[in-house]
Design a protein around this motif. Structure first.
Motif, mmCIF file in Angstrom:
data_model
loop_
_atom_site.group_PDB
_atom_site.id
_atom_site.type_symbol
_atom_site.label_atom_id
_atom_site.label_comp_id
_atom_site.label_asym_id
_atom_site.label_seq_id
_atom_site.Cartn_x
_atom_site.Cartn_y
_atom_site.Cartn_z
ATOM 1 N N VAL A 38 0.822 -1.210 0.000
ATOM 2 C CA VAL A 38 0.000 0.000 0.000
ATOM 3 C C VAL A 38 0.857 1.261 0.000
ATOM 4 C CG1 VAL A 38 -1.659 1.347 1.331
ATOM 5 C CG2 VAL A 38 -1.977 -1.113 1.075
ATOM 6 N N GLY A 39 1.911 1.282 0.810
ATOM 7 C CA GLY A 39 2.748 2.480 0.894
ATOM 8 C C GLY A 39 3.301 2.902 -0.446
ATOM 9 N N GLU A 40 3.879 1.962 -1.190
ATOM 10 C CA GLU A 40 4.430 2.278 -2.509
ATOM 11 C C GLU A 40 3.329 2.583 -3.520
ATOM 12 O OE1 GLU A 40 7.527 2.747 -3.425
ATOM 13 O OE2 GLU A 40 8.173 2.448 -1.362
ATOM 14 N N THR A 41 2.186 1.949 -3.366
ATOM 15 C CA THR A 41 1.075 2.193 -4.288
ATOM 16 C C THR A 41 0.609 3.639 -4.217
ATOM 17 O OG1 THR A 41 0.328 -0.107 -4.137
ATOM 18 C CG2 THR A 41 -1.269 1.512 -4.910
ATOM 19 N N VAL A 42 0.320 4.122 -3.007
ATOM 20 C CA VAL A 42 -0.174 5.493 -2.880
ATOM 21 C C VAL A 42 0.936 6.503 -3.178
ATOM 22 C CG1 VAL A 42 -2.013 4.891 -1.288
ATOM 23 C CG2 VAL A 42 0.230 5.474 -0.373
ATOM 24 N N THR A 43 2.182 6.171 -2.863
ATOM 25 C CA THR A 43 3.288 7.074 -3.179
ATOM 26 C C THR A 43 3.414 7.282 -4.674
ATOM 27 O OG1 THR A 43 4.520 6.466 -1.181
ATOM 28 C CG2 THR A 43 5.782 7.417 -2.989
ATOM 29 N N SER A 44 3.267 6.207 -5.451
ATOM 30 C CA SER A 44 3.395 6.321 -6.908
ATOM 31 C C SER A 44 2.286 7.192 -7.491
ATOM 32 C CB SER A 44 3.360 4.930 -7.553
ATOM 33 O OG SER A 44 2.058 4.380 -7.556
ATOM 34 N N VAL A 45 1.077 7.080 -6.928
ATOM 35 C CA VAL A 45 -0.043 7.880 -7.439
ATOM 36 C C VAL A 45 0.149 9.353 -7.105
ATOM 37 C CG1 VAL A 45 -2.514 8.275 -7.284
ATOM 38 C CG2 VAL A 45 -1.635 5.953 -7.358
ATOM 39 N N LEU A 46 0.535 9.647 -5.865
ATOM 40 C CA LEU A 46 0.757 11.041 -5.480
ATOM 41 C C LEU A 46 1.879 11.668 -6.302
ATOM 42 C CD1 LEU A 46 0.430 10.790 -1.591
ATOM 43 C CD2 LEU A 46 -1.242 11.695 -3.205
ATOM 44 N N ARG A 47 2.886 10.879 -6.595
ATOM 45 C CA ARG A 47 3.991 11.380 -7.410
ATOM 46 C C ARG A 47 3.524 11.636 -8.837
ATOM 47 N NH1 ARG A 47 7.114 7.224 -7.139
ATOM 48 N NH2 ARG A 47 8.111 7.837 -5.183
ATOM 49 N N ALA A 48 2.700 10.726 -9.372
ATOM 50 C CA ALA A 48 2.237 10.862 -10.753
ATOM 51 C C ALA A 48 1.345 12.082 -10.933
ATOM 52 C CB ALA A 48 1.488 9.600 -11.171
ATOM 53 N N CYS A 49 0.522 12.385 -9.953
ATOM 54 C CA CYS A 49 -0.393 13.524 -10.106
ATOM 55 C C CYS A 49 0.218 14.822 -9.591
ATOM 56 C CB CYS A 49 -1.721 13.240 -9.414
ATOM 57 S SG CYS A 49 -1.653 13.184 -7.619
ATOM 58 N N GLY A 50 1.503 14.807 -9.270
ATOM 59 C CA GLY A 50 2.190 16.026 -8.871
ATOM 60 C C GLY A 50 1.690 16.632 -7.578
ATOM 61 N N GLY A 51 1.144 15.790 -6.698
ATOM 62 C CA GLY A 51 0.658 16.294 -5.417
ATOM 63 C C GLY A 51 -0.702 16.969 -5.488
ATOM 64 N N LEU A 52 -1.339 16.981 -6.669
ATOM 65 C CA LEU A 52 -2.638 17.641 -6.800
ATOM 66 C C LEU A 52 -3.765 16.783 -6.239
ATOM 67 C CD1 LEU A 52 -2.338 19.112 -10.413
ATOM 68 C CD2 LEU A 52 -2.172 20.359 -8.250
ATOM 69 N N CYS A 53 -3.695 15.488 -6.451
ATOM 70 C CA CYS A 53 -4.770 14.612 -5.993
ATOM 71 C C CYS A 53 -4.550 14.221 -4.537
ATOM 72 C CB CYS A 53 -4.860 13.369 -6.883
ATOM 73 S SG CYS A 53 -3.356 12.360 -6.895
ATOM 74 N N ARG A 54 -5.526 13.542 -3.973
ATOM 75 C CA ARG A 54 -5.448 13.083 -2.607
ATOM 76 C C ARG A 54 -5.571 11.572 -2.599
ATOM 77 N NH1 ARG A 54 -10.115 17.091 -1.703
ATOM 78 N NH2 ARG A 54 -11.268 15.198 -1.208
ATOM 79 N N ALA A 55 -5.088 10.956 -1.560
ATOM 80 C CA ALA A 55 -5.145 9.503 -1.458
ATOM 81 C C ALA A 55 -5.629 9.111 -0.079
ATOM 82 C CB ALA A 55 -3.773 8.893 -1.738
#
Length: 312
Positions: A38-55
């Protein structure tokens, strides 16, 4: 060990930037508490969206062993207790326009992938847009739901793009208001649950062809080989102590389908009879302590459930 920190959702009230990713919430619901990515999963998403999205992480109980999560990741525990009030999924998704339901172990490599999903949802007539994770094609299904008769008929529709539901590892994007209007928005497994509830509401699900968008999986080849080596070692140990064993869950499915571990899997599911625990010194000793055998494999009892874990 640290317990999972419950982060309040009030800090999620942010100004709308005009970018669709600014009102996107990524939820990770499908994961195992005793072994996950889970940790790496949400980190990859936050990185991909440039910190704009939330997780956010959604679980039935407080996750233990605790997870190491980025600061912007909130969590929601669905089971109330004496000190924790009834969960509020509406509060968790306050201000969100879109919700991406992401399976554990998925990787998103760019914001373009996220924006493509949003544009497809906004530009089409389907209530859900889905894309396969890990390169495995999704299977489209037609649902015929008869609530009064308590029956659900499932028929494959392999050539269709518009489905009632899909099977396979999938990321699902839908409007936050639609998710919140479901009777059981967080019921697992999510693809099946949303498919059944959506069929009752006349929803359609748009399946993106496999070559349209590539979503990577978080299990690299080296880890798959580690799983194979661990499984072979366990088989030898169980054979040596004359224990009866069998494959379960996703491991059994992978073996029947391709004769190997499913490429995106991160564990091997093996069952034994409780009476055979006494036959095997490694398992018997692991009931009370963590131990390392002569070949470097660590045996321990899982923190929840009647499970044992073996690590390379």
């Amino acid at each position: 060990m640290l317990r999972l920190k419950l982060v309040g959702q009030d800090s999620w009230q942010e100004e709308d930037t005009g970018d669709p990713l600014g009102r996107l919430v990524v939820l990770v619901r499908e994961f195992e508490t005793f072994d996950n990515d889970v940790g790496e999963t949400v980190t990859s998403v936050l990185r991909a969206c440039g910190g704009l999205c939330r997780a956010a992480l959604v679980s039935d109980q407080i996750v233990y062993p605790s997870l190491v999560l980025p600061p912007r990741v909130s969590s929601l525990v669905l089971t109330p207790d004496l000190l924790r009030p009834h969960p509020n999924i509406h509060h968790l998704l306050s201000g969100a326009r879109h919700v991406l339901l992401l399976p554990d172990g998925a990787r998103c490599s760019s914001s373009a992938q996220l924006r493509d999903l949003v544009h497809l949802l906004e530009g089409g007539d389907a209530q859900v847009v889905t894309v396969g994770v890990g390169g495995t094609p999704l299977t489209c299904h037609r649902y015929t739901l008869q609530v009064a008769a308590w029956t659900l008929t499932v028929a494959p529709a392999p050539q269709s793009v518009a489905c009632d539901a899909v099977s396979g590892r999938a990321a699902l994007l839908l409007h936050a208001k639609d998710l919140l209007n479901l009777t059981h928005p967080m019921a697992r497994p999510l693809p099946l649950s949303i498919g059944v509830q959506g069929a009752a509401r006349g929803w359609k699900l748009s399946r993106i062809p496999p070559n349209t968008s590539i979503w990577e999986d978080g299990t690299p080849p080296c880890c798959l080989e580690g799983l194979r080596a661990t499984a072979r070692h366990i088989f030898q140990v169980l054979k040596g102590c004359r224990a009866q064993w069998w494959l379960e869950g996703g491991t059994l499915l992978g073996t029947v389908h391709s004769g190997d571990i499913i490429p995106w899997d991160y564990d091997v599911d093996i069952g034994i009879y409780a009476a055979d625990v006494e036959r095997c010194p490694a398992i018997k000793a692991a009931r009370w302590q963590t131990l390392e055998d002569g070949e470097g494999f660590v045996w321990q009892r899982a923190p929840d459930g009647n499970f044992f874990q073996v690590h390379l």
